[in-house]
Write an enzyme that holds these catalytic residues in place. Structure first.
Site, PDB file in Angstrom:
ATOM      1  N   GLU A   1      -5.037  -5.584  10.527  1.00  0.00           N
ATOM      2  CA  GLU A   1      -4.000  -4.584  10.744  1.00  0.00           C
ATOM      3  C   GLU A   1      -4.247  -3.873  12.073  1.00  0.00           C
ATOM      4  O   GLU A   1      -5.029  -2.914  12.124  1.00  0.00           O
ATOM      5  CB  GLU A   1      -4.019  -3.545   9.617  1.00  0.00           C
ATOM      6  CG  GLU A   1      -3.805  -4.117   8.239  1.00  0.00           C
ATOM      7  CD  GLU A   1      -3.281  -3.047   7.294  1.00  0.00           C
ATOM      8  OE1 GLU A   1      -2.148  -3.197   6.828  1.00  0.00           O
ATOM      9  OE2 GLU A   1      -3.974  -2.053   7.063  1.00  0.00           O
TER      10      GLU A   1
ATOM     11  N   SER B   1       3.779  -2.752  10.082  1.00  0.00           N
ATOM     12  CA  SER B   1       5.244  -2.729  10.152  1.00  0.00           C
ATOM     13  C   SER B   1       5.892  -4.049   9.725  1.00  0.00           C
ATOM     14  O   SER B   1       6.886  -4.467  10.313  1.00  0.00           O
ATOM     15  CB  SER B   1       5.699  -2.320  11.556  1.00  0.00           C
ATOM     16  OG  SER B   1       5.185  -1.035  11.884  1.00  0.00           O
TER      17      SER B   1
ATOM     18  N   GLU C   1      -6.555   4.215   8.169  1.00  0.00           N
ATOM     19  CA  GLU C   1      -6.390   5.659   7.920  1.00  0.00           C
ATOM     20  C   GLU C   1      -7.665   6.252   7.327  1.00  0.00           C
ATOM     21  O   GLU C   1      -8.017   7.398   7.599  1.00  0.00           O
ATOM     22  CB  GLU C   1      -5.170   5.898   7.013  1.00  0.00           C
ATOM     23  CG  GLU C   1      -3.869   5.693   7.787  1.00  0.00           C
ATOM     24  CD  GLU C   1      -2.703   5.193   6.964  1.00  0.00           C
ATOM     25  OE1 GLU C   1      -2.737   5.287   5.731  1.00  0.00           O
ATOM     26  OE2 GLU C   1      -1.728   4.689   7.573  1.00  0.00           O
TER      27      GLU C   1
ATOM     28  N   HIS D   1      -9.316   0.790   5.167  1.00  0.00           N
ATOM     29  CA  HIS D   1      -8.005   0.930   5.824  1.00  0.00           C
ATOM     30  C   HIS D   1      -8.170   1.826   7.054  1.00  0.00           C
ATOM     31  O   HIS D   1      -8.989   2.756   7.051  1.00  0.00           O
ATOM     32  CB  HIS D   1      -7.001   1.543   4.841  1.00  0.00           C
ATOM     33  CG  HIS D   1      -5.599   1.524   5.359  1.00  0.00           C
ATOM     34  ND1 HIS D   1      -5.131   2.470   6.244  1.00  0.00           N
ATOM     35  CD2 HIS D   1      -4.575   0.669   5.149  1.00  0.00           C
ATOM     36  CE1 HIS D   1      -3.867   2.189   6.551  1.00  0.00           C
ATOM     37  NE2 HIS D   1      -3.513   1.098   5.896  1.00  0.00           N
TER      38      HIS D   1
ATOM     39  N   GLY E   1       2.727   1.716  10.724  1.00  0.00           N
ATOM     40  CA  GLY E   1       3.640   2.841  10.587  1.00  0.00           C
ATOM     41  C   GLY E   1       4.357   3.197  11.872  1.00  0.00           C
ATOM     42  O   GLY E   1       4.965   4.267  11.977  1.00  0.00           O
TER      43      GLY E   1
ATOM     44  N   GLY F   1       3.028  -1.330   4.220  1.00  0.00           N
ATOM     45  CA  GLY F   1       3.048   0.091   3.916  1.00  0.00           C
ATOM     46  C   GLY F   1       4.462   0.544   3.601  1.00  0.00           C
ATOM     47  O   GLY F   1       4.950   0.414   2.481  1.00  0.00           O
ATOM     48  N   GLY F   2       5.151   1.051   4.631  1.00  0.00           N
ATOM     49  CA  GLY F   2       6.480   1.647   4.462  1.00  0.00           C
ATOM     50  C   GLY F   2       7.455   0.828   3.628  1.00  0.00           C
ATOM     51  O   GLY F   2       8.101   1.363   2.706  1.00  0.00           O
TER      52      GLY F   2
ATOM     53  N   ASN G   1       0.873  -1.181   0.000  1.00  0.00           N
ATOM     54  CA  ASN G   1       0.000   0.000   0.000  1.00  0.00           C
ATOM     55  C   ASN G   1       0.906   1.226   0.000  1.00  0.00           C
ATOM     56  O   ASN G   1       1.557   1.527   0.998  1.00  0.00           O
ATOM     57  CB  ASN G   1      -0.882  -0.034   1.257  1.00  0.00           C
ATOM     58  CG  ASN G   1      -1.703   1.225   1.427  1.00  0.00           C
ATOM     59  OD1 ASN G   1      -1.810   2.043   0.506  1.00  0.00           O
ATOM     60  ND2 ASN G   1      -2.303   1.392   2.602  1.00  0.00           N
ATOM     61  N   TRP G   2       0.928   1.928  -1.144  1.00  0.00           N
ATOM     62  CA  TRP G   2       1.849   3.065  -1.272  1.00  0.00           C
ATOM     63  C   TRP G   2       1.297   4.332  -0.609  1.00  0.00           C
ATOM     64  O   TRP G   2       1.981   5.348  -0.551  1.00  0.00           O
ATOM     65  CB  TRP G   2       2.148   3.332  -2.751  1.00  0.00           C
ATOM     66  CG  TRP G   2       2.855   2.194  -3.448  1.00  0.00           C
ATOM     67  CD1 TRP G   2       3.273   1.013  -2.892  1.00  0.00           C
ATOM     68  CD2 TRP G   2       3.224   2.129  -4.837  1.00  0.00           C
ATOM     69  NE1 TRP G   2       3.881   0.229  -3.849  1.00  0.00           N
ATOM     70  CE2 TRP G   2       3.864   0.881  -5.051  1.00  0.00           C
ATOM     71  CE3 TRP G   2       3.078   2.996  -5.925  1.00  0.00           C
ATOM     72  CZ2 TRP G   2       4.355   0.492  -6.305  1.00  0.00           C
ATOM     73  CZ3 TRP G   2       3.564   2.613  -7.172  1.00  0.00           C
ATOM     74  CH2 TRP G   2       4.192   1.370  -7.366  1.00  0.00           C
ATOM     75  N   LYS G   3       0.053   4.278  -0.185  1.00  0.00           N
ATOM     76  CA  LYS G   3      -0.597   5.441   0.463  1.00  0.00           C
ATOM     77  C   LYS G   3      -0.425   6.703  -0.397  1.00  0.00           C
ATOM     78  O   LYS G   3      -0.390   6.592  -1.616  1.00  0.00           O
ATOM     79  CB  LYS G   3      -0.045   5.621   1.878  1.00  0.00           C
ATOM     80  CG  LYS G   3      -0.069   4.336   2.688  1.00  0.00           C
ATOM     81  CD  LYS G   3       0.163   4.553   4.149  1.00  0.00           C
ATOM     82  CE  LYS G   3       0.215   3.207   4.843  1.00  0.00           C
ATOM     83  NZ  LYS G   3       0.248   3.317   6.282  1.00  0.00           N
TER      84      LYS G   3
HETATM   85  C1  PEP Z   1      -0.518  -0.202   6.129  1.00  0.00           C
HETATM   86  O1  PEP Z   1      -0.657   0.977   5.979  1.00  0.00           O
HETATM   87  O2  PEP Z   1      -1.391  -0.969   5.694  1.00  0.00           O
HETATM   88  C2  PEP Z   1       0.661  -0.684   6.838  1.00  0.00           C
HETATM   89  C3  PEP Z   1       0.635  -1.906   7.301  1.00  0.00           C
HETATM   90  O3  PEP Z   1       1.712   0.181   6.978  1.00  0.00           O
HETATM   91  P1  PEP Z   1       3.182  -0.150   7.611  1.00  0.00           P
HETATM   92  O4  PEP Z   1       3.650  -1.407   6.947  1.00  0.00           O
HETATM   93  O5  PEP Z   1       4.012   1.040   7.239  1.00  0.00           O
HETATM   94  O6  PEP Z   1       2.978  -0.320   9.053  1.00  0.00           O
END
Ligand code: PEP
Length: 253
Positions: free
Chosen positions: A168, A214, A98, A96, A174, A235-236, A10-12
């Site tokens: 999640e 993460s 967010e 999600h 994050g 994500g990251g 997920n590039w957000k």
């Molecule tokens: C996400 O946003 O779905 C996520 C899991 O981010 P991260 O891997 O950065 O925690």
């Protein structure tokens, strides 16, 4: 039934068209010889067309990060499932944390989005997860099952069987803080148990439940070797081709 692992990125709100194309080019090179897992990326909507074009014939799937429940109309700034499909997406992330926190997506609104995804021919990736306060208050199962109930409300079992779920924990997104493999497995088993209770056996056997929070190369293999964890939503670590590929390599090893 064995479920194929899916590693999804997920590039957000990162990677406009130029940077997205560069990252997609990197993924094309790094992921090409990894065949034992499925890959998916969710770029911001403005970059989807470029990424779809770049990843053609690679087997890497492309998803939207969100959709509006309506197919078209006066909804400034929004993108519909039909538009995502037309741009070449096969999947869409729904609910999600967010979106839930920053944009106020309620459980019911998320449910409408899941219906819209299926209507437009997209596979919804329905995200579920509790906050730290909810975990500390012993509410994990209530929160996650409530999100499941509302997110999948009104669907036939055949439709649920095509969905992907992603657990999640909000406190792990994050933050660099990951759920332990045991903590994650416990909730994944609850999710599969919920499916078992509400749908015929084949549904819980078929649905992939990803873990997100993460995930990186260093923790992926322990998490993804749990019996009810069928992949990762990243994500990251998905913003760099090498760190994304390293997750799949770690899982294979
Ligand atoms: C996400 O946003 O779905 C996520 C899991 O981010 P991260 O891997 O950065 O925690």
């Amino acid at each position: 039934m064995s479920r194929r692992l899916l590693i999804a990125g997920n590039w957000k709100m990162n990677k406009g068209p130029t940077d997205a194309d560069t990252l997609a080019m990197g993924l094309k090179a790094t992921l090409s010889n990894i065949e034992s897992v499925d890959f998916l990326v969710a770029p911001p909507s403005i970059s989807i067309v470029d990424v779809v074009r770049r990843l053609q014939h690679t087997g890497v799937l492309v998803a939207g990060q969100d959709l509006h429940p309506e197919p078209a109309g006066a909804f400034t700034g929004a993108v519909s499932g039909e538009m995502l499909r037309n741009a070449g997406c096969t999947h869409v992330i729904v609910g999600h944390s967010e979106r839930r926190k920053v944009f106020g997506d309620s459980n019911e609104w998320v449910g409408r989005k899941v219906h819209a995804a299926l209507r437009s021919g997209l596979v919804p990736i329905l995200c579920l997860g509790e906050t730290l306060e909810e975990r500390d208050a012993g509410q994990v199962d209530t929160v996650v099952c409530g999100q499941l109930e509302a997110g999948l409300a009104g669907l036939q079992s055949d439709q649920v069987a095509t969905c992907i779920l992603a657990y999640e924990p909000v406190w792990a997104i994050g933050t660099g803080r990951t759920a332990s493999p045991e903590q994650a497995q416990e909730v994944h088993a609850t999710i599969r148990g919920w499916l078992q209770k509400h749908h015929p056996e084949y549904v819980s056997q078929q649905v992939r439940v990803l873990y997100g929070g993460s995930v990186k190369a260093g923790n992926a293999s322990q998490l993804l070797s749990q019996p009810d964890i069928d992949g990762a939503l990243v994500g990251g670590a998905s913003l760099d081709a090498d760190s994304f590929a390293a997750i799949a390599t770690a899982v294979q090893a």
